[in-house]
Design a protein around this motif. Sequence first.
Motif, mmCIF file in Angstrom:
data_model
loop_
_atom_site.group_PDB
_atom_site.id
_atom_site.type_symbol
_atom_site.label_atom_id
_atom_site.label_comp_id
_atom_site.label_asym_id
_atom_site.label_seq_id
_atom_site.Cartn_x
_atom_site.Cartn_y
_atom_site.Cartn_z
ATOM 1 N N SER A 200 0.808 -1.225 0.000
ATOM 2 C CA SER A 200 0.000 0.000 0.000
ATOM 3 C C SER A 200 0.833 1.264 0.000
ATOM 4 O O SER A 200 0.401 2.303 -0.507
ATOM 5 C CB SER A 200 -0.946 0.001 1.203
ATOM 6 N N GLU A 201 2.058 1.202 0.531
ATOM 7 C CA GLU A 201 2.851 2.439 0.643
ATOM 8 C C GLU A 201 3.292 2.974 -0.726
ATOM 9 O O GLU A 201 3.732 4.113 -0.817
ATOM 10 C CB GLU A 201 4.071 2.238 1.562
ATOM 11 N N THR B 240 -0.287 6.445 -1.989
ATOM 12 C CA THR B 240 -1.173 6.900 -0.910
ATOM 13 C C THR B 240 -1.674 8.305 -1.226
ATOM 14 O O THR B 240 -1.050 9.046 -1.977
ATOM 15 C CB THR B 240 -0.434 6.934 0.451
ATOM 16 N N ARG C 139 -4.261 11.317 3.699
ATOM 17 C CA ARG C 139 -4.088 10.864 5.078
ATOM 18 C C ARG C 139 -4.861 11.773 6.044
ATOM 19 O O ARG C 139 -4.778 12.995 5.958
ATOM 20 C CB ARG C 139 -2.599 10.864 5.448
ATOM 21 N N GLN C 140 -5.608 11.157 6.949
ATOM 22 C CA GLN C 140 -6.433 11.904 7.907
ATOM 23 C C GLN C 140 -5.656 12.177 9.183
ATOM 24 O O GLN C 140 -4.779 11.396 9.562
ATOM 25 C CB GLN C 140 -7.686 11.089 8.265
ATOM 26 N N GLN C 141 -6.019 13.251 9.858
ATOM 27 C CA GLN C 141 -5.368 13.588 11.125
ATOM 28 C C GLN C 141 -6.280 13.229 12.285
ATOM 29 O O GLN C 141 -7.484 13.484 12.233
ATOM 30 C CB GLN C 141 -5.083 15.089 11.152
ATOM 31 N N ASN C 142 -5.699 12.645 13.343
ATOM 32 C CA ASN C 142 -6.485 12.398 14.554
ATOM 33 C C ASN C 142 -6.240 13.547 15.531
ATOM 34 O O ASN C 142 -5.159 13.679 16.088
ATOM 35 C CB ASN C 142 -6.082 11.063 15.200
ATOM 36 N N VAL D 42 -0.748 12.069 14.161
ATOM 37 C CA VAL D 42 -0.483 11.849 12.733
ATOM 38 C C VAL D 42 -1.007 13.084 12.009
ATOM 39 O O VAL D 42 -2.179 13.433 12.162
ATOM 40 C CB VAL D 42 -1.224 10.593 12.231
ATOM 41 N N THR D 43 -0.166 13.735 11.280
ATOM 42 C CA THR D 43 -0.621 14.968 10.616
ATOM 43 C C THR D 43 -1.356 14.646 9.318
ATOM 44 O O THR D 43 -1.068 13.643 8.662
ATOM 45 C CB THR D 43 0.566 15.897 10.300
ATOM 46 N N ALA D 44 -2.291 15.518 8.991
ATOM 47 C CA ALA D 44 -3.051 15.328 7.755
ATOM 48 C C ALA D 44 -2.159 15.619 6.550
ATOM 49 O O ALA D 44 -1.256 16.458 6.624
ATOM 50 C CB ALA D 44 -4.256 16.274 7.738
ATOM 51 N N ASP D 45 -2.411 14.895 5.467
ATOM 52 C CA ASP D 45 -1.673 15.138 4.225
ATOM 53 C C ASP D 45 -2.589 14.756 3.069
ATOM 54 O O ASP D 45 -2.816 13.574 2.821
ATOM 55 C CB ASP D 45 -0.397 14.283 4.203
ATOM 56 N N HIS E 21 1.115 10.489 -2.968
ATOM 57 C CA HIS E 21 2.531 10.125 -2.932
ATOM 58 C C HIS E 21 2.619 8.788 -3.658
ATOM 59 O O HIS E 21 1.891 7.855 -3.312
ATOM 60 C CB HIS E 21 3.036 9.989 -1.497
#
Length: 323
Positions: free
Chosen positions: A186-187, A190, A193-196, A205-208, A212
Amino acid sequence: MERFTIVESAHVVPERIVTNDELATFMDTSDEWIHSRTGIHQRHIVSNENTSDLATAVADKLLAQANLSADQLDFIVVGTMSPDHLTPSVAQQVQGRIGATNAFAFDLSAACSGFVYTLSMASKLLATNYQRGLVIGAEVLSKLVDWEDRSTAVLFGDGASGVLLQQVSTETGLLAESLKTYGNQSEFLTAGRQQNMNHFAGNIVTADPYFHMNGREVYNFATRQVPVVLSQALEKAQLTANDIDVYVLHQANARIIASIAKRFGQPIEKFPINVTDYGNTSAASIGILLDELRKNGAVHQGQKIALAGFGGGLTAGALIIQL
Ligand code: ACO
């Protein structure tokens, strides 16, 4: 065999066309580089629309073409990796906007395999007691693109497509399929990406939002795994590559498609390509091409066609369909 017929097909793309030359005005790239590596010459990019707007436009077109009202639909499934929200799903927004009061609706997330996965799931619904439904692939990938990253920004486009499927008793529908998921890779691709932000979160985990991609790995994956899933589906259908009239593959890169045609010893003419005009529209690409082929008569009743998608997940899938 899972029996159904494709009653109608449709697609929509945003009006705005962005050529490779236009990208080269604000990015260190060129038409020569992009076209020679990918086959892409231009893509359509939204100005104001979001994914649900494109998907709703496709649903409207499908119903108008079939002369059906929205309340005659039993389900709406949308393949997308770029929904407007986490909830409601794009399919639920479409259901509400077109007034499909008798339909249940949900999204399916399988990136560039989205159209194939969604069509496969719809065929299972039609094999039970549902009569009629929409399968839509819709993407606004331009919101997931880092416009400062030339290695991904040149590849993607926005668009939506769909088919109206109906249960039938004739010998048409899905002959065989092979769907595969390789989550351990999967990497390599991607996005989103969601931030909590919860009060208790430890390592935040920062949002992005951005794509990529390890382009070389995805390229190798596609040229290796698409022939595998196509071969498996053909074998299950007890057919050979020669028995397929048209191969409708996910439009990511013309070189990937040419390599797959060569692997099967099939003429490239059986592998139509329109990535030139749209770029990679992920879950929308197969439906856009299928609609163009149906409307220009290159795909028609009585033929056997193969659909194949591949991409984020990583995922791959092939369907053999008797039209
Ligand atoms: N313009 C000019 N130069 C560029 C660009 C660009 N847009 N992008 C990258 N380059 C440069 C790189 O910096 C690199 O330069 P360097 O050698 O000096 O480092 C050089 O071009 C070669 O880059 P590569 O990444 O090695 O190029 P490659 O030949 O692998 O082609 C491509 C890249 C087109 C992305 C290819 O790998 C590919 O098509 N991969 C498959 C991607 C795909 O199909 N994804 C589908 C799934 S998407 C989904 O599921 C949503």
